[in-house]
Motif scaffolding. Structure first.
Motif: not given
Ligand code: ADP
Ligand code: MG
Length: 268
Positions: A42, A46, A48, A216, A218, A233, A245
């Motif tokens: 990661v 970003e 993710f 960032t 997730i 992503s 992915s």
């Protein structure tokens, strides 16, 4: 940790260090292997997105990143540092609880169930950790809480108790509470799954703003629209492995694996 852990090489530097790096991460509960060798990266800044069927190990993986579970083999790094261990020469030392607590300060986590402290107002929920953990003075913490409540669209709810707020509002307070610790990484575990459909949008809007601010993130989610529009992503996990992915639009539009196709045909 087992001897499968490779003990000798340093984190690859050069260029920017990934915010999270997983190399062959394994996690078992008793004899049940839940993560069967996860490799992923990661990047800093970003969004993710992590998708996959129930029971595939998504929450367990987030919990490993956040020091709530110990991995059995492989290596897991957050911001270039091994999770759970300190490396000295070629030796690894398990972190003490106090060291783990220090690291966990930098990671914000938002769960499916908005686990606010029920006996505290929205503002009190937000100032609790900065005051207790960081030692921020009360006036400063309150000022920050006001700004954060404004940011999540709840400026008028500072004095409300969780029971007086909708699920979506509680979830936005939970996000504000996590942000109050100035995390470098935010983990979202199905943050909208427990919400009535009409409340989902406001929470996703807050997450979108947060993404635009460069956080960032997730995000474990079933909101494929969010993944497509906001994600940088996307990983599809099934049965403890990363199946596929890539860029969210690519994976969602043109999944290569049968398992991904089958999953997406059920949720899209
Ligand atoms: P997901 O979030 O993708 O639905 P989880 O990570 O929650 O998946 O769970 C993956 C598997 O691990 C499930 O079979 C679950 O029952 C099992 N599991 C998770 N946590 C524990 C635990 N603390 N003890 C035993 N089994 C667990
Ligand atoms: Mg889960």
């Amino acid at each position: 940790m087992t001897d499968k852990l490779v003990k000798n090489d340093a984190v690859p530097h050069g260029g920017s260090v990934p915010m999270v790096k997983a190399e062959g991460v394994h996690k078992s509960f008793g004899s049940v292997e839940v993560l069967k060798g996860i490799d992923l990266e990661v990047k800093s800044g970003e969004v993710f997105c992590l998708i996959g069927p129930s029971g595939s190990g998504k929450s367990t993986f987030l919990r490993c990143i956040n020091h709530l579970e110990k991995i059995n083999a492989g290596r897991l790094y957050v911001d270039g540092e091994l999770v759970g261990y300190r490396q000295k020469g070629d030796k690894l030392y398990e972190l003490k609880d106090s060291e783990v607590a220090l690291k966990r300060r930098d990671i914000g986590m938002v769960f499916q169930r908005f686990n606010l402290f029920p006996h505290m107002t929205a503002a009190e929920n937000i100032i609790e950790a900065p005051i207790q953990v960081r030692g921020t003075n009360k006036a400063q913490a309150r000022e920050r809480a006001t700004q954060l409540l404004e940011r999540v669209g709840l400026a008028d709810k500072a004095g409300s108790y969780p029971s007086q707020l909708s699920g979506g509002q509680q979830q936005r307070v939970a996000i504000a509470r996590a942000l109050a610790m100035d995390p470098k990484l935010m983990l979202f575990d199905e943050p909208t799954s427990a919400l009535d459909p009409e409340l989902v949008g406001d929470v996703l809007d807050v997450m979108r703003d947060l993404a635009e601010s460069g956080m960032t993130m997730i995000v474990v989610t079933h909101e494929m629209g969010f993944a497509r529009e906001v994600g940088d992503s996307l990983v599809f996990m099934d049965d403890g492995v990363v199946v596929e992915s890539g860029h969210p639009r690519e994976v969602l539009t043109n999944p290569q694996h049968e398992r991904t196709q089958s999953f997406l045909s059920k949720v899209l």
